[in-house]
Design a protein around this motif. Structure first.
Motif, mmCIF file in Angstrom:
data_model
loop_
_atom_site.group_PDB
_atom_site.id
_atom_site.type_symbol
_atom_site.label_atom_id
_atom_site.label_comp_id
_atom_site.label_asym_id
_atom_site.label_seq_id
_atom_site.Cartn_x
_atom_site.Cartn_y
_atom_site.Cartn_z
ATOM 1 N N SER A 1 -9.230 8.148 -39.142
ATOM 2 C CA SER A 1 -8.564 7.172 -38.284
ATOM 3 C C SER A 1 -8.921 5.738 -38.639
ATOM 4 O O SER A 1 -8.219 4.803 -38.264
ATOM 5 C CB SER A 1 -8.933 7.436 -36.815
ATOM 6 N N GLN A 2 -10.010 5.569 -39.398
ATOM 7 C CA GLN A 2 -10.445 4.229 -39.774
ATOM 8 C C GLN A 2 -9.887 3.776 -41.118
ATOM 9 O O GLN A 2 -10.105 2.638 -41.511
ATOM 10 C CB GLN A 2 -11.978 4.166 -39.814
ATOM 11 N N LEU A 3 -9.197 4.668 -41.798
ATOM 12 C CA LEU A 3 -8.597 4.299 -43.078
ATOM 13 C C LEU A 3 -7.347 3.461 -42.827
ATOM 14 O O LEU A 3 -6.457 3.859 -42.077
ATOM 15 C CB LEU A 3 -8.221 5.541 -43.892
ATOM 16 N N ASP A 4 -7.275 2.322 -43.473
ATOM 17 C CA ASP A 4 -6.141 1.418 -43.329
ATOM 18 C C ASP A 4 -5.357 1.430 -44.634
ATOM 19 O O ASP A 4 -5.838 0.917 -45.653
ATOM 20 C CB ASP A 4 -6.630 0.011 -42.998
ATOM 21 N N THR A 5 -4.180 2.033 -44.640
ATOM 22 C CA THR A 5 -3.408 2.172 -45.873
ATOM 23 C C THR A 5 -2.033 1.524 -45.740
ATOM 24 O O THR A 5 -1.479 1.429 -44.643
ATOM 25 C CB THR A 5 -3.220 3.657 -46.241
ATOM 26 N N ASP A 6 -1.490 1.086 -46.865
ATOM 27 C CA ASP A 6 -0.161 0.482 -46.897
ATOM 28 C C ASP A 6 0.919 1.557 -46.843
ATOM 29 O O ASP A 6 0.656 2.751 -47.035
ATOM 30 C CB ASP A 6 0.015 -0.354 -48.164
ATOM 31 N N ASP A 7 2.164 1.111 -46.626
ATOM 32 C CA ASP A 7 3.286 2.051 -46.540
ATOM 33 C C ASP A 7 3.556 2.741 -47.878
ATOM 34 O O ASP A 7 4.151 3.829 -47.901
ATOM 35 C CB ASP A 7 4.557 1.312 -46.090
ATOM 36 N N ASP A 8 3.167 2.110 -48.990
ATOM 37 C CA ASP A 8 3.384 2.709 -50.303
ATOM 38 C C ASP A 8 2.062 3.099 -50.954
ATOM 39 O O ASP A 8 1.904 3.068 -52.173
ATOM 40 C CB ASP A 8 4.149 1.757 -51.218
ATOM 41 N N ALA A 9 1.110 3.495 -50.127
ATOM 42 C CA ALA A 9 -0.251 3.767 -50.608
ATOM 43 C C ALA A 9 -0.290 4.955 -51.564
ATOM 44 O O ALA A 9 0.413 5.952 -51.388
ATOM 45 C CB ALA A 9 -1.171 4.031 -49.427
ATOM 46 N N LEU A 10 -1.123 4.823 -52.581
ATOM 47 C CA LEU A 10 -1.457 5.929 -53.469
ATOM 48 C C LEU A 10 -2.829 6.434 -53.054
ATOM 49 O O LEU A 10 -3.812 5.686 -53.053
ATOM 50 C CB LEU A 10 -1.477 5.458 -54.931
#
Length: 279
Positions: A120-129
């Motif tokens: 839940s603490q991971l912040d990823t972009d919409d196009d994350a790899l």
């Protein structure tokens, strides 16, 4: 105030330091070990604040012009750690070699806060790899995948049902400190799959049991590349959840690659596709 000096390998503080090689002790104390100038430099650059730095000037680089430059860099690191609030403890060579876990230690070993966070603490972009490693047993493989993840611009690495932990000193060593630079998390496979599904991340799982090549799928957008355990590969839960099952063509006698090598090949294909699309 002068730095504390320890010369006896039997000192209780050194025994506690050696105990951090055990996973149970790391989990109980919420700390882990980082040894080596390169690894510590990257850790500090990534925002890690060491609690204690153990140094042995006797093991710093030998004399000579290049050696003096290296010693200067090591002394700068000690000063930086002190500025960050770390206690600096000096050891003689005998004492340091008692606590060092690397061959040919360079005289720098730190106790730092445990690494890793909740999904839940991971912040990823919409196009994350992303990279997902299921059931990986060998710390060296997990560390090698982190180096690849850092080089390929991976947003985060998730260890699903791992046998080892992120704070294992051999993970830190094999990762060259990138375990502190790349966001990492631990979860069960079921938890990780639910997290990916909620974020509409396509799952691409490597397996030799498919006809589809890894170069034949779209690896742009939000994608998680998943690899399985060294011996048995991805389990049915992971394979059943895959948007694509892909294989790496093998032209020799073996039917698969080392898990870290497999991850590297697919991740850099994903990076190639993304760079081609951006161009």
């Amino acid at each position: 105030m002068a730095d504390l000096l320890i010369t006896s390998p039997a000192n209780p503080r050194l025994k506690a330091l050696v105990a951090l090689r055990r996973r149970r002790t790391r989990e109980e104390t919420g700390t882990t070990l980082v040894e080596g100038h390169e690894e510590l430099t990257l850790a500090l650059a990534s925002g890690v604040r060491p609690q204690t730095l153990f140094v042995c000037p006797e093991l710093f680089s030998p004399a000579g012009h290049a050696g003096r430059q290296e010693i200067g860099r090591q002394e700068d690191l000690v000063a930086h750690a002190r500025q960050l609030g770390a206690e600096v403890v000096r050891l003689n060579r005998t004492a340091f070699e008692k606590v060092a876990y690397r061959e040919g230690p360079d005289g720098l070993l730190a106790v730092v806060p445990a690494v890793g966070r909740a999904l839940s603490q991971l912040d990823t972009d919409d196009d994350a790899l992303l990279l997902m490693a299921q059931g990986v047993e060998k710390p060296g493989n997990l560390g090698a995948m982190l180096r690849t993840a850092d080089a390929a611009g991976v947003s985060a690495v998730v260890a699903a049902d791992p046998v080892t932990d992120w704070g294992n000193p051999n993970v830190v060593r094999a990762s060259k400190g990138t375990v502190f630079a790349v966001p990492v998390a631990t979860a069960t496979t079921v938890e990780a799959l639910a997290w990916l599904s909620a974020r509409q991340v396509r799952l691409v799982v490597t397996t030799p049991d498919t006809d589809r090549l890894y170069t034949e799928v779209d690896l742009t957008g939000a994608v998680a590349v998943a690899v399985g355990a060294e011996k048995h590969g991805a389990d049915d839960t992971l394979l059943d959840a895959a948007a694509y099952r892909v294989r790496i063509p093998m032209h020799g006698k073996a039917n698969s690659l080392n898990v870290a090598a497999s991850a590297a090949i697919v991740l850099f294909e994903a990076r190639r596709q993304r760079m081609a699309g951006a161009g």
